[in-house]
Design a protein around this motif. Structure first.
Motif, PDB file in Angstrom:
ATOM      1  N   THR A 278      11.650  18.834  -2.469  1.00  0.00           N
ATOM      2  CA  THR A 278      11.466  17.504  -3.044  1.00  0.00           C
ATOM      3  C   THR A 278       9.983  17.221  -3.227  1.00  0.00           C
ATOM      4  O   THR A 278       9.193  17.443  -2.303  1.00  0.00           O
ATOM      5  N   ALA A 279       9.618  16.724  -4.398  1.00  0.00           N
ATOM      6  CA  ALA A 279       8.245  16.308  -4.679  1.00  0.00           C
ATOM      7  C   ALA A 279       8.216  14.808  -4.935  1.00  0.00           C
ATOM      8  O   ALA A 279       9.028  14.292  -5.712  1.00  0.00           O
ATOM      9  N   ILE A 280       7.312  14.118  -4.270  1.00  0.00           N
ATOM     10  CA  ILE A 280       7.088  12.694  -4.519  1.00  0.00           C
ATOM     11  C   ILE A 280       5.926  12.569  -5.492  1.00  0.00           C
ATOM     12  O   ILE A 280       4.866  13.161  -5.279  1.00  0.00           O
ATOM     13  N   VAL A 281       6.127  11.795  -6.553  1.00  0.00           N
ATOM     14  CA  VAL A 281       5.100  11.622  -7.580  1.00  0.00           C
ATOM     15  C   VAL A 281       4.680  10.157  -7.590  1.00  0.00           C
ATOM     16  O   VAL A 281       5.500   9.268  -7.862  1.00  0.00           O
ATOM     17  N   VAL A 282       3.426   9.898  -7.288  1.00  0.00           N
ATOM     18  CA  VAL A 282       2.926   8.525  -7.219  1.00  0.00           C
ATOM     19  C   VAL A 282       1.572   8.437  -7.907  1.00  0.00           C
ATOM     20  O   VAL A 282       0.870   9.436  -8.069  1.00  0.00           O
ATOM     21  N   SER A 283       1.216   7.225  -8.281  1.00  0.00           N
ATOM     22  CA  SER A 283      -0.088   6.960  -8.884  1.00  0.00           C
ATOM     23  C   SER A 283      -0.735   5.802  -8.143  1.00  0.00           C
ATOM     24  O   SER A 283      -0.046   4.839  -7.757  1.00  0.00           O
ATOM     25  N   PRO A 284      -2.040   5.849  -7.879  1.00  0.00           N
ATOM     26  CA  PRO A 284      -2.693   4.751  -7.163  1.00  0.00           C
ATOM     27  C   PRO A 284      -2.661   3.457  -7.954  1.00  0.00           C
ATOM     28  O   PRO A 284      -2.668   3.453  -9.183  1.00  0.00           O
ATOM     29  N   ILE A 285      -2.618   2.357  -7.233  1.00  0.00           N
ATOM     30  CA  ILE A 285      -2.686   1.041  -7.859  1.00  0.00           C
ATOM     31  C   ILE A 285      -4.105   0.819  -8.375  1.00  0.00           C
ATOM     32  O   ILE A 285      -5.080   0.970  -7.644  1.00  0.00           O
ATOM     33  N   GLY A 286      -4.214   0.467  -9.638  1.00  0.00           N
ATOM     34  CA  GLY A 286      -5.519   0.236 -10.232  1.00  0.00           C
ATOM     35  C   GLY A 286      -6.282  -0.860  -9.524  1.00  0.00           C
ATOM     36  O   GLY A 286      -5.731  -1.909  -9.210  1.00  0.00           O
ATOM     37  N   GLY A 287      -7.555  -0.609  -9.255  1.00  0.00           N
ATOM     38  CA  GLY A 287      -8.396  -1.599  -8.598  1.00  0.00           C
ATOM     39  C   GLY A 287      -8.304  -1.593  -7.094  1.00  0.00           C
ATOM     40  O   GLY A 287      -9.170  -2.134  -6.415  1.00  0.00           O
ATOM     41  N   GLN A 288      -7.245  -0.985  -6.533  1.00  0.00           N
ATOM     42  CA  GLN A 288      -7.063  -0.957  -5.083  1.00  0.00           C
ATOM     43  C   GLN A 288      -7.061   0.455  -4.531  1.00  0.00           C
ATOM     44  O   GLN A 288      -7.599   0.714  -3.469  1.00  0.00           O
ATOM     45  N   GLY A 289      -6.397   1.378  -5.221  1.00  0.00           N
ATOM     46  CA  GLY A 289      -6.364   2.761  -4.780  1.00  0.00           C
ATOM     47  C   GLY A 289      -5.221   3.128  -3.862  1.00  0.00           C
ATOM     48  O   GLY A 289      -5.133   4.264  -3.407  1.00  0.00           O
ATOM     49  N   PHE A 290      -4.322   2.190  -3.565  1.00  0.00           N
ATOM     50  CA  PHE A 290      -3.206   2.513  -2.680  1.00  0.00           C
ATOM     51  C   PHE A 290      -2.218   3.441  -3.364  1.00  0.00           C
ATOM     52  O   PHE A 290      -1.782   3.200  -4.493  1.00  0.00           O
ATOM     53  N   VAL A 291      -1.837   4.518  -2.668  1.00  0.00           N
ATOM     54  CA  VAL A 291      -0.781   5.400  -3.162  1.00  0.00           C
ATOM     55  C   VAL A 291       0.521   5.187  -2.396  1.00  0.00           C
ATOM     56  O   VAL A 291       1.600   5.456  -2.921  1.00  0.00           O
ATOM     57  N   PHE A 292       0.437   4.719  -1.166  1.00  0.00           N
ATOM     58  CA  PHE A 292       1.618   4.345  -0.385  1.00  0.00           C
ATOM     59  C   PHE A 292       1.332   3.037   0.344  1.00  0.00           C
ATOM     60  O   PHE A 292       0.235   2.825   0.834  1.00  0.00           O
ATOM     61  N   GLY A 293       2.341   2.166   0.398  1.00  0.00           N
ATOM     62  CA  GLY A 293       2.221   0.943   1.175  1.00  0.00           C
ATOM     63  C   GLY A 293       2.019  -0.320   0.374  1.00  0.00           C
ATOM     64  O   GLY A 293       1.930  -1.409   0.941  1.00  0.00           O
ATOM     65  N   ARG A 294       1.947  -0.207  -0.958  1.00  0.00           N
ATOM     66  CA  ARG A 294       1.850  -1.387  -1.818  1.00  0.00           C
ATOM     67  C   ARG A 294       2.819  -1.197  -2.989  1.00  0.00           C
ATOM     68  O   ARG A 294       2.611  -0.341  -3.845  1.00  0.00           O
ATOM     69  N   GLY A 295       3.881  -1.985  -2.993  1.00  0.00           N
ATOM     70  CA  GLY A 295       4.792  -1.966  -4.125  1.00  0.00           C
ATOM     71  C   GLY A 295       5.753  -0.792  -4.156  1.00  0.00           C
ATOM     72  O   GLY A 295       6.594  -0.708  -5.050  1.00  0.00           O
ATOM     73  N   ASN A 296       5.658   0.134  -3.183  1.00  0.00           N
ATOM     74  CA  ASN A 296       6.580   1.278  -3.165  1.00  0.00           C
ATOM     75  C   ASN A 296       7.089   1.549  -1.751  1.00  0.00           C
ATOM     76  O   ASN A 296       7.180   2.702  -1.319  1.00  0.00           O
ATOM     77  N   HIS A 297       7.441   0.483  -1.033  1.00  0.00           N
ATOM     78  CA  HIS A 297       7.891   0.637   0.349  1.00  0.00           C
ATOM     79  C   HIS A 297       9.177   1.439   0.456  1.00  0.00           C
ATOM     80  O   HIS A 297       9.509   1.940   1.542  1.00  0.00           O
ATOM     81  N   GLN A 298       9.920   1.557  -0.659  1.00  0.00           N
ATOM     82  CA  GLN A 298      11.117   2.393  -0.633  1.00  0.00           C
ATOM     83  C   GLN A 298      10.765   3.838  -0.282  1.00  0.00           C
ATOM     84  O   GLN A 298      11.580   4.564   0.295  1.00  0.00           O
TER      85      GLN A 298
END
Length: 357
Positions: A278-298
């Protein structure tokens, strides 16, 4: 720092892991899906960090449970209880009433635990009082677009203990119903004084950049044997579109070898749908840089632990705007594992090394 007011929104963030993208008006649905409170634990983390820096020479005002008392006592303080919520369920009115009680006692800072909705409630009371008392957020909500929060709960606690000046920052909020439907409607709700520190997060930037070549390169390299967990956002959405996936713009999707296994899934549904590799594909939140913990708690620590790979994707322009990446997964051991230098795919053939803080 002589006095601190602490208020906790006990239901903040409960909708995240169960796929509701927020808790406003969805509390019973969140509970039906098995959501657990996360704000009390994050409040305790922040106040523990505060106590280590500030010591015991601070008067702490708070509301009785479930709006702060237990977390304050756990940090070693004997708080002055200035508000008692009526009933088991708390509301925005309770938050505002508690903050008014803090202001009546002349606190030096209001430390609140919640998300953007809680920030709006706190700011409204402060502005009505003249807007001179600073506020600082402990991040616990699903959506955090405002720049009044510490990057992590511990950061917020340290900032609260150490700050010596403030600057004015934005409180933003979005329409949760539109957000659940895949549309971001952000609105500036207030500008308030906030302690100055490097550990404050920026407002989320809503601009988009060209990601067509990135999406094409990713699609070219897809492994038919791998299960892909696609996080929210326009960059990952461009990859899904390239693959012909009718994904959820602001939810989490699971896909393998041309088949959409799950659209807009909760944590439990994602865990049921994935299989190795399994591969998780995420992109950082612009202006903040969060890849986990903001808007993707699932994409919880359990989901991350089941993955064989995490692939971060972002345009070069987005990376220029964030400087570094950040994680806030509710699991400090996992956060440490994720920190350090990592490769980010930025184009069809290009990658960039960037540090996860």
């Amino acid at each position: 720092m002589e006095s601190l007011g602490v208020v906790v929104n006990p239901i903040a963030g409960m909708g995240g892991r169960v796929g509701l993208k927020g808790t406003d008006g969805k509390l019973e649905e969140a509970r039906r899906r098995g959501a657990e409170p996360r704000a009390p634990e994050r409040a305790a983390e922040a106040l523990s960090a505060f106590a280590r820096r500030a010591g015991d020479g601070v008067t702490v005002y708070t509301a009785s449970e479930p709006m702060g008392e237990a977390a304050v006592r756990a940090a070693g303080y004997d708080p002055e209880l200035v508000y008692d919520p009526d009933g088991e369920e708390t509301t925005a009115a309770d938050t505002r009433a508690a903050v008014r009680a803090f202001l009546e006692r002349g606190v030096d800072l209001v430390l609140f635990v919640g998300g953007d909705g809680t920030a709006v409630d706190v700011a409204a009371v402060l502005e009505a009082d003249g807007g001179e008392t600073p506020m600082l957020g402990v991040p616990a909500g699903v959506k955090i677009y405002s720049s009044v929060f510490g990057v992590t709960p511990a950061d917020a606690g340290r900032i609260a203990a150490d700050f010596d000046r403030t600057e004015h920052r934005e409180v933003n909020d979005i329409d949760e119903d539109a957000y659940r439907a895949g549309e971001v409607r952000a609105e500036l709700r207030a500008v308030v004084p906030v302690p100055v520190a490097q550990e404050l997060q920026s407002s989320k930037q809503l601009s988009s950049g060209g990601v067509e070549t990135l999406a094409a390169g990713f699609a070219r390299d897809v492994d038919p044997e791998t299960t892909y967990v696609f996080g929210p956002g326009s960059t990952v959405g461009a990859i899904e579109a390239e693959l012909g996936i009718d994904g959820s713009p602001l939810g989490v999707d699971v896909w393998r070898d041309g088949e959409l296994l799950l659209r807009d899934g909760s944590e439990a549904e994602i865990l049921e749908a994935i299989a190795e590799p399994t591969a998780i594909v995420v992109s950082p939140i612009g202006g903040q840089g969060f890849v986990f913990g903001r808007g993707n708690h699932q994409i919880s620590p359990t989901v991350i632990g089941r993955a064989t790979e995490v692939e971060i994707v972002a345009s070069g322009e987005k990376l220029d705007g964030v400087g570094a990446l950040r994680v806030d997964t509710d699991d400090e051991e996992l956060n440490e594992e994720l920190r350090g230098w990592t490769q980010v795919r930025t184009g069809r053939f290009t990658t960039r090394l960037i540090k996860v803080l």
